[in-house]
Design a protein around this motif. Sequence first.
Motif, PDB file in Angstrom:
ATOM      1  N   ALA A 335     -81.094 -13.805  11.902  1.00  0.00           N
ATOM      2  CA  ALA A 335     -82.382 -13.116  11.902  1.00  0.00           C
ATOM      3  C   ALA A 335     -82.893 -13.017  10.476  1.00  0.00           C
ATOM      4  O   ALA A 335     -82.151 -12.687   9.552  1.00  0.00           O
ATOM      5  CB  ALA A 335     -82.234 -11.723  12.509  1.00  0.00           C
ATOM      6  N   LYS A 336     -84.176 -13.332  10.285  1.00  0.00           N
ATOM      7  CA  LYS A 336     -84.747 -13.287   8.948  1.00  0.00           C
ATOM      8  C   LYS A 336     -84.839 -11.866   8.418  1.00  0.00           C
ATOM      9  O   LYS A 336     -84.549 -11.588   7.264  1.00  0.00           O
ATOM     10  CB  LYS A 336     -86.139 -13.925   8.967  1.00  0.00           C
ATOM     11  CG  LYS A 336     -86.157 -15.401   9.344  1.00  0.00           C
ATOM     12  CD  LYS A 336     -85.562 -16.274   8.268  1.00  0.00           C
ATOM     13  CE  LYS A 336     -85.687 -17.746   8.611  1.00  0.00           C
ATOM     14  NZ  LYS A 336     -85.085 -18.626   7.610  1.00  0.00           N
ATOM     15  N   PHE A 337     -85.313 -10.945   9.280  1.00  0.00           N
ATOM     16  CA  PHE A 337     -85.550  -9.574   8.841  1.00  0.00           C
ATOM     17  C   PHE A 337     -84.457  -8.643   9.348  1.00  0.00           C
ATOM     18  O   PHE A 337     -83.898  -8.849  10.424  1.00  0.00           O
ATOM     19  CB  PHE A 337     -86.917  -9.081   9.334  1.00  0.00           C
ATOM     20  CG  PHE A 337     -88.076  -9.806   8.704  1.00  0.00           C
ATOM     21  CD1 PHE A 337     -88.596  -9.381   7.496  1.00  0.00           C
ATOM     22  CD2 PHE A 337     -88.637 -10.913   9.318  1.00  0.00           C
ATOM     23  CE1 PHE A 337     -89.654 -10.049   6.908  1.00  0.00           C
ATOM     24  CE2 PHE A 337     -89.697 -11.588   8.749  1.00  0.00           C
ATOM     25  CZ  PHE A 337     -90.206 -11.162   7.537  1.00  0.00           C
ATOM     26  N   GLN A 338     -84.163  -7.621   8.572  1.00  0.00           N
ATOM     27  CA  GLN A 338     -83.171  -6.623   8.948  1.00  0.00           C
ATOM     28  C   GLN A 338     -83.587  -5.939  10.245  1.00  0.00           C
ATOM     29  O   GLN A 338     -84.715  -5.464  10.366  1.00  0.00           O
ATOM     30  CB  GLN A 338     -83.054  -5.571   7.838  1.00  0.00           C
ATOM     31  CG  GLN A 338     -82.044  -4.485   8.115  1.00  0.00           C
ATOM     32  CD  GLN A 338     -80.730  -4.728   7.406  1.00  0.00           C
ATOM     33  OE1 GLN A 338     -80.657  -5.519   6.484  1.00  0.00           O
ATOM     34  NE2 GLN A 338     -79.695  -4.053   7.835  1.00  0.00           N
ATOM     35  N   PRO A 339     -82.705  -5.876  11.248  1.00  0.00           N
ATOM     36  CA  PRO A 339     -83.038  -5.138  12.469  1.00  0.00           C
ATOM     37  C   PRO A 339     -83.375  -3.690  12.143  1.00  0.00           C
ATOM     38  O   PRO A 339     -82.701  -3.047  11.330  1.00  0.00           O
ATOM     39  CB  PRO A 339     -81.743  -5.243  13.291  1.00  0.00           C
ATOM     40  CG  PRO A 339     -81.071  -6.478  12.786  1.00  0.00           C
ATOM     41  CD  PRO A 339     -81.390  -6.529  11.316  1.00  0.00           C
ATOM     42  N   GLU A 340     -84.432  -3.185  12.766  1.00  0.00           N
ATOM     43  CA  GLU A 340     -84.888  -1.831  12.479  1.00  0.00           C
ATOM     44  C   GLU A 340     -84.091  -0.800  13.272  1.00  0.00           C
ATOM     45  O   GLU A 340     -83.644  -1.084  14.392  1.00  0.00           O
ATOM     46  CB  GLU A 340     -86.369  -1.694  12.834  1.00  0.00           C
ATOM     47  CG  GLU A 340     -87.285  -2.574  12.009  1.00  0.00           C
ATOM     48  CD  GLU A 340     -88.716  -2.553  12.518  1.00  0.00           C
ATOM     49  OE1 GLU A 340     -89.634  -2.617  11.681  1.00  0.00           O
ATOM     50  OE2 GLU A 340     -88.920  -2.473  13.747  1.00  0.00           O
ATOM     51  N   PRO A 341     -83.916   0.403  12.714  1.00  0.00           N
ATOM     52  CA  PRO A 341     -83.337   1.492  13.512  1.00  0.00           C
ATOM     53  C   PRO A 341     -84.178   1.722  14.768  1.00  0.00           C
ATOM     54  O   PRO A 341     -85.388   1.475  14.768  1.00  0.00           O
ATOM     55  CB  PRO A 341     -83.401   2.697  12.565  1.00  0.00           C
ATOM     56  CG  PRO A 341     -83.489   2.103  11.193  1.00  0.00           C
ATOM     57  CD  PRO A 341     -84.251   0.813  11.346  1.00  0.00           C
ATOM     58  N   ALA A 342     -83.533   2.191  15.821  1.00  0.00           N
ATOM     59  CA  ALA A 342     -84.206   2.321  17.127  1.00  0.00           C
ATOM     60  C   ALA A 342     -85.538   3.067  17.061  1.00  0.00           C
ATOM     61  O   ALA A 342     -86.531   2.597  17.639  1.00  0.00           O
ATOM     62  CB  ALA A 342     -83.262   2.973  18.129  1.00  0.00           C
ATOM     63  N   PRO A 343     -85.628   4.215  16.387  1.00  0.00           N
ATOM     64  CA  PRO A 343     -86.922   4.910  16.358  1.00  0.00           C
ATOM     65  C   PRO A 343     -88.022   4.101  15.664  1.00  0.00           C
ATOM     66  O   PRO A 343     -89.169   4.083  16.114  1.00  0.00           O
ATOM     67  CB  PRO A 343     -86.619   6.204  15.584  1.00  0.00           C
ATOM     68  CG  PRO A 343     -85.156   6.394  15.702  1.00  0.00           C
ATOM     69  CD  PRO A 343     -84.582   5.010  15.707  1.00  0.00           C
ATOM     70  N   VAL A 344     -87.653   3.414  14.567  1.00  0.00           N
ATOM     71  CA  VAL A 344     -88.632   2.596  13.849  1.00  0.00           C
ATOM     72  C   VAL A 344     -89.020   1.383  14.690  1.00  0.00           C
ATOM     73  O   VAL A 344     -90.192   0.991  14.745  1.00  0.00           O
ATOM     74  CB  VAL A 344     -88.078   2.157  12.486  1.00  0.00           C
ATOM     75  CG1 VAL A 344     -89.074   1.255  11.759  1.00  0.00           C
ATOM     76  CG2 VAL A 344     -87.744   3.375  11.624  1.00  0.00           C
ATOM     77  N   ALA A 345     -88.044   0.784  15.352  1.00  0.00           N
ATOM     78  CA  ALA A 345     -88.321  -0.367  16.199  1.00  0.00           C
ATOM     79  C   ALA A 345     -89.284   0.005  17.320  1.00  0.00           C
ATOM     80  O   ALA A 345     -90.168  -0.782  17.686  1.00  0.00           O
ATOM     81  CB  ALA A 345     -87.024  -0.920  16.772  1.00  0.00           C
ATOM     82  N   ALA A 346     -89.132   1.216  17.861  1.00  0.00           N
ATOM     83  CA  ALA A 346     -90.037   1.666  18.929  1.00  0.00           C
ATOM     84  C   ALA A 346     -91.462   1.807  18.402  1.00  0.00           C
ATOM     85  O   ALA A 346     -92.430   1.427  19.077  1.00  0.00           O
ATOM     86  CB  ALA A 346     -89.547   2.994  19.504  1.00  0.00           C
ATOM     87  N   LEU A 347     -91.605   2.329  17.181  1.00  0.00           N
ATOM     88  CA  LEU A 347     -92.928   2.438  16.578  1.00  0.00           C
ATOM     89  C   LEU A 347     -93.530   1.063  16.331  1.00  0.00           C
ATOM     90  O   LEU A 347     -94.730   0.832  16.571  1.00  0.00           O
ATOM     91  CB  LEU A 347     -92.836   3.210  15.256  1.00  0.00           C
ATOM     92  CG  LEU A 347     -92.573   4.711  15.345  1.00  0.00           C
ATOM     93  CD1 LEU A 347     -92.317   5.283  13.951  1.00  0.00           C
ATOM     94  CD2 LEU A 347     -93.738   5.426  16.000  1.00  0.00           C
TER      95      LEU A 347
END
Length: 367
Positions: A335-347
Amino acid sequence: MRPETEADLADMIASASGPICVRGGGTRGVHLDGAVLETGGLSGITLYEPGSLTLVARAGTPLAEIEAALDAEGQRLAFEPMDHRGLLGTSGAPTIGGVVSANVSGPRRVSVGACRDFMLGVRYVDGTGTLVKNGGRVMKNVTGYDLVKLMSGSWGTLGVLTEVSLKVLPKPETAAGVLIDGLSDVDAVQAMAKALGSPFEVSGAAHIPRGLNGQPVTMLRIEGFAGSVAYRADQIASLFGGMSVRVERDPETVAKGWAWVRDVDTFQGTEGDVWRVSCTPSDAAGLGAKMKLAALLYDWGGGLIWARVPEGTDLRTRLGAFDGHATLVRGAGQAKFQPEPAPVAALSRGLRARFDPKGILNTGLMG
């Protein structure tokens, strides 16, 4: 697809039934599924007022054209955007829309801020084919939602930029560099923090564990009026008594050195994956040690680490949890970008659903 007007672009996006890969100058080597939409037809400087330090240009305008216009008036883009072509082995010409979309910011970010901090306004077409305008031509225009900063760094996933308005700054009269030889990564990060925390207005702080001669060198940049630069360079050098310190006073040599840092020349034409790690500067040396055999370049006083590692290295696993993120800039299979924390990913999902309800703009690029 290569629209020549905003109306053409809006029609193309509104009628699209599948994914669209948005491309500026093609210098980042991003390949996504879907029809390629090139922004090069939306080109040209539409307004430049040197007296008010304001420039407006269409998104497909080559960066070189903008820099030439600014240089003729003794001005510049203060955030010092990087040229990725040498590092990635790509061709094409960087565009101002690509710079803004990726929030491309060079060594001077440590002192003046990022690309998004110089954005005044944007025009873009969202995923429904609607033309949106936000911001203005002065920094005080902050009414409504700040879509200007949201679009800066969104990588074309929320909309396709058609025009950007930027604040520009005068070029300095001259520049000097303070070079400290032989420091360990730990000592270099401490030295950069000391220089940046001084009252002498350092505009660049980088460390190369293996420089051009294979030895560590820590680089500090000072810019401004000639008398001030000479004084501040001497004062900064005096902060590091007992160390091997040199002062470079030739502005052309200084400029070449910082272009070398900006474009990560040390990794150009080499093998291996290249990662870009953003972190808390005080954590930089510790993270660098975890990268083990990686070739490193520290910028932003340690807040940015460029790392070249063997192909296929899972650098995120090697680093573990830290306050920051790691982006794969050159390489494949991860994956190119760091996976986001769940709350940030939801936003993030909510934003994409609002701006691109059909899910067609640069699908899969940012998760």
